[in-house]
Design a protein around this motif. Sequence first.
Motif, PDB file in Angstrom:
ATOM      1  N   ASN A 151       0.939  -1.274  -0.132  1.00 10.58           N
ATOM      2  CA  ASN A 151      -0.050  -0.141  -0.147  1.00 10.58           C
ATOM      3  C   ASN A 151       0.783   1.310   0.181  1.00 10.58           C
ATOM      4  OD1 ASN A 151      -2.258  -1.351  -0.126  1.00 10.58           O
ATOM      5  ND2 ASN A 151      -2.977  -1.206   1.910  1.00 10.58           N
ATOM      6  N   GLY A 152       1.855   1.375  -0.766  1.00  9.81           N
ATOM      7  CA  GLY A 152       2.676   2.431  -1.094  1.00  9.81           C
ATOM      8  C   GLY A 152       3.521   2.646   0.143  1.00  9.81           C
ATOM      9  N   ILE A 153       3.882   1.956   1.127  1.00  9.72           N
ATOM     10  CA  ILE A 153       4.906   1.993   2.350  1.00  9.72           C
ATOM     11  C   ILE A 153       6.358   1.598   1.690  1.00  9.72           C
ATOM     12  CG2 ILE A 153       5.321   1.193   4.492  1.00  9.72           C
ATOM     13  CD1 ILE A 153       2.622   1.130   4.840  1.00  9.72           C
ATOM     14  N   ASN A 154       6.417   0.702   0.911  1.00  8.30           N
ATOM     15  CA  ASN A 154       7.426   0.014   0.840  1.00  8.30           C
ATOM     16  C   ASN A 154       7.551   0.081  -0.733  1.00  8.30           C
ATOM     17  OD1 ASN A 154      10.009  -1.307   0.279  1.00  8.30           O
ATOM     18  ND2 ASN A 154       9.070  -3.637   0.917  1.00  8.30           N
ATOM     19  N   ASN A 155       8.808   0.427  -1.458  1.00  5.53           N
ATOM     20  CA  ASN A 155       9.158   0.144  -2.959  1.00  5.53           C
ATOM     21  C   ASN A 155      10.427  -0.124  -3.216  1.00  5.53           C
ATOM     22  OD1 ASN A 155      10.299   2.403  -2.786  1.00  5.53           O
ATOM     23  ND2 ASN A 155       9.053   3.737  -4.097  1.00  5.53           N
ATOM     24  N   SER A 156      11.115  -0.581  -2.163  1.00  3.83           N
ATOM     25  CA  SER A 156      12.771  -0.719  -2.399  1.00  3.83           C
ATOM     26  C   SER A 156      13.411  -1.917  -1.762  1.00  3.83           C
ATOM     27  CB  SER A 156      13.600   0.470  -1.912  1.00  3.83           C
ATOM     28  OG  SER A 156      13.121   0.792  -0.517  1.00  3.83           O
ATOM     29  N   LEU A 157      12.674  -2.451  -0.749  1.00  3.45           N
ATOM     30  CA  LEU A 157      13.357  -3.716  -0.285  1.00  3.45           C
ATOM     31  C   LEU A 157      12.592  -5.082  -0.163  1.00  3.45           C
ATOM     32  CD1 LEU A 157      12.601  -4.446   2.857  1.00  3.45           C
ATOM     33  CD2 LEU A 157      13.374  -2.462   3.282  1.00  3.45           C
ATOM     34  N   LEU A 158      13.393  -6.291  -0.258  1.00  2.00           N
ATOM     35  CA  LEU A 158      12.643  -7.205  -0.077  1.00  2.00           C
ATOM     36  C   LEU A 158      13.409  -8.325   0.894  1.00  2.00           C
ATOM     37  CD1 LEU A 158      12.425  -8.674  -3.980  1.00  2.00           C
ATOM     38  CD2 LEU A 158      10.566  -8.248  -2.118  1.00  2.00           C
ATOM     39  N   PRO A 159      12.540  -9.067   1.602  1.00  2.00           N
ATOM     40  CA  PRO A 159      13.481  -9.943   2.531  1.00  2.00           C
ATOM     41  C   PRO A 159      14.039 -11.150   1.793  1.00  2.00           C
ATOM     42  CG  PRO A 159      11.296 -10.411   2.739  1.00  2.00           C
ATOM     43  CD  PRO A 159      11.213  -9.551   1.721  1.00  2.00           C
ATOM     44  N   VAL A 160      15.050 -11.688   1.985  1.00  2.00           N
ATOM     45  CA  VAL A 160      15.376 -13.115   1.609  1.00  2.00           C
ATOM     46  C   VAL A 160      14.727 -14.160   2.310  1.00  2.00           C
ATOM     47  CG1 VAL A 160      17.376 -14.796   1.609  1.00  2.00           C
ATOM     48  CG2 VAL A 160      17.927 -12.273   1.032  1.00  2.00           C
ATOM     49  N   PRO A 161      13.960 -15.066   1.493  1.00  2.00           N
ATOM     50  CA  PRO A 161      12.999 -15.997   2.198  1.00  2.00           C
ATOM     51  C   PRO A 161      13.906 -16.884   3.104  1.00  2.00           C
ATOM     52  CG  PRO A 161      12.766 -15.987  -0.312  1.00  2.00           C
ATOM     53  CD  PRO A 161      13.954 -15.168   0.039  1.00  2.00           C
ATOM     54  N   SER A 162      13.282 -16.818   4.298  1.00  5.87           N
ATOM     55  CA  SER A 162      14.112 -17.556   5.580  1.00  5.87           C
ATOM     56  C   SER A 162      13.067 -18.165   6.443  1.00  5.87           C
ATOM     57  CB  SER A 162      14.847 -16.319   6.259  1.00  5.87           C
ATOM     58  OG  SER A 162      15.654 -15.368   5.346  1.00  5.87           O
ATOM     59  N   VAL A 163      13.716 -19.066   7.011  1.00  8.09           N
ATOM     60  CA  VAL A 163      12.921 -19.722   8.185  1.00  8.09           C
ATOM     61  C   VAL A 163      13.874 -19.778   9.364  1.00  8.09           C
ATOM     62  CG1 VAL A 163      12.072 -21.882   9.127  1.00  8.09           C
ATOM     63  CG2 VAL A 163      11.363 -21.131   6.563  1.00  8.09           C
ATOM     64  N   PHE A 164      13.377 -19.076  10.608  1.00  3.99           N
ATOM     65  CA  PHE A 164      14.085 -19.224  11.715  1.00  3.99           C
ATOM     66  C   PHE A 164      13.115 -20.102  13.041  1.00  3.99           C
ATOM     67  CE2 PHE A 164      15.366 -15.217   9.982  1.00  3.99           C
ATOM     68  CZ  PHE A 164      16.696 -15.128  10.034  1.00  3.99           C
ATOM     69  N   VAL A 165      14.023 -20.818  13.553  1.00  2.77           N
ATOM     70  CA  VAL A 165      13.106 -21.631  14.770  1.00  2.77           C
ATOM     71  C   VAL A 165      13.725 -20.896  15.896  1.00  2.77           C
ATOM     72  CG1 VAL A 165      12.917 -23.781  16.157  1.00  2.77           C
ATOM     73  CG2 VAL A 165      13.001 -23.803  13.388  1.00  2.77           C
ATOM     74  N   VAL A 166      12.673 -20.395  16.652  1.00  2.00           N
ATOM     75  CA  VAL A 166      12.808 -19.316  17.962  1.00  2.00           C
ATOM     76  C   VAL A 166      12.297 -20.072  19.225  1.00  2.00           C
ATOM     77  CG1 VAL A 166      12.460 -17.116  18.530  1.00  2.00           C
ATOM     78  CG2 VAL A 166      12.983 -17.633  16.162  1.00  2.00           C
ATOM     79  N   ASN A 167      12.729 -19.961  20.256  1.00  2.00           N
ATOM     80  CA  ASN A 167      12.206 -20.180  21.568  1.00  2.00           C
ATOM     81  C   ASN A 167      11.463 -19.282  22.016  1.00  2.00           C
ATOM     82  OD1 ASN A 167      14.060 -18.688  22.895  1.00  2.00           O
ATOM     83  ND2 ASN A 167      15.417 -20.188  23.563  1.00  2.00           N
ATOM     84  N   THR A 168      10.738 -19.451  23.173  1.00  2.00           N
ATOM     85  CA  THR A 168       9.895 -18.297  23.801  1.00  2.00           C
ATOM     86  C   THR A 168      10.810 -17.140  24.355  1.00  2.00           C
ATOM     87  OG1 THR A 168       9.799 -19.649  25.723  1.00  2.00           O
ATOM     88  CG2 THR A 168       8.155 -20.074  24.383  1.00  2.00           C
ATOM     89  N   GLN A 169      11.927 -17.181  24.440  1.00  2.00           N
ATOM     90  CA  GLN A 169      12.879 -16.097  24.910  1.00  2.00           C
ATOM     91  C   GLN A 169      13.038 -15.268  23.600  1.00  2.00           C
ATOM     92  OE1 GLN A 169      13.955 -19.132  26.507  1.00  2.00           O
ATOM     93  NE2 GLN A 169      12.336 -18.731  27.797  1.00  2.00           N
ATOM     94  N   GLY A 170      12.973 -15.879  22.473  1.00  2.00           N
ATOM     95  CA  GLY A 170      13.439 -15.145  21.268  1.00  2.00           C
ATOM     96  C   GLY A 170      14.620 -15.389  20.608  1.00  2.00           C
ATOM     97  N   ASP A 171      15.306 -16.704  21.237  1.00  2.00           N
ATOM     98  CA  ASP A 171      16.516 -16.999  20.794  1.00  2.00           C
ATOM     99  C   ASP A 171      16.473 -17.739  19.527  1.00  2.00           C
ATOM    100  OD1 ASP A 171      17.924 -15.928  23.434  1.00  2.00           O
ATOM    101  OD2 ASP A 171      17.157 -17.730  24.187  1.00  2.00           O
TER     102      ASP A 171
END
Length: 198
Positions: A151-171
Amino acid sequence: MKKLLLIFLTVLNSAVYAQIAVPKSANDIAPLLIGEKIPNVILKTSENKDADISELLKKKNTVFVFYRGGWCPYCNMHLQALAEAEKQIIDLGYQIIAVSPDSPENLKVTEEKDKVKYTLISDAGGTLINAVGISYQAPENYKEIIRKHSNGINNSLLPVPSVFVVNTQGDILFEYISPNIKQRISTELLIAVLKNLK
């Protein structure tokens, strides 16, 4: 004096982040590593409500997915595969959260099209994508579609497709990052990883 110091530190912090250039290529990213923490930011849900990332992660160990957007056919195949494996992932004690630069309204379209029941989060401004270190400058031919879907907020960046497995502390316990947009972690490998992490 304390207020002055706080204002100075805030301005300095903002200036440092502003100077961090977004890599030109998906091959040049510098992602967070295993053992580091997912930064806490406030993003938006598909209902356009605030999504506090640290609060979401506290609920359960998480399969944290970053995808380019609902317009990307490879992302849609990956999201559908995760939807099909969701029961197995939940049975192993995990939740799935998927983040893209799409606006909340466009997340709704993806939920319906890909039959997604897990949580989709909008990072249209790229705050978390940048903080995790997986953003890169979108090629010219993608800029219009990114702008439209954010909706017009971003026109310049993309994320590299990624998967992170994270615990409940965010590690971060595991990560799979591929600059090749066609290459995603298979659900079989992901399930094996989750079993191994138990």
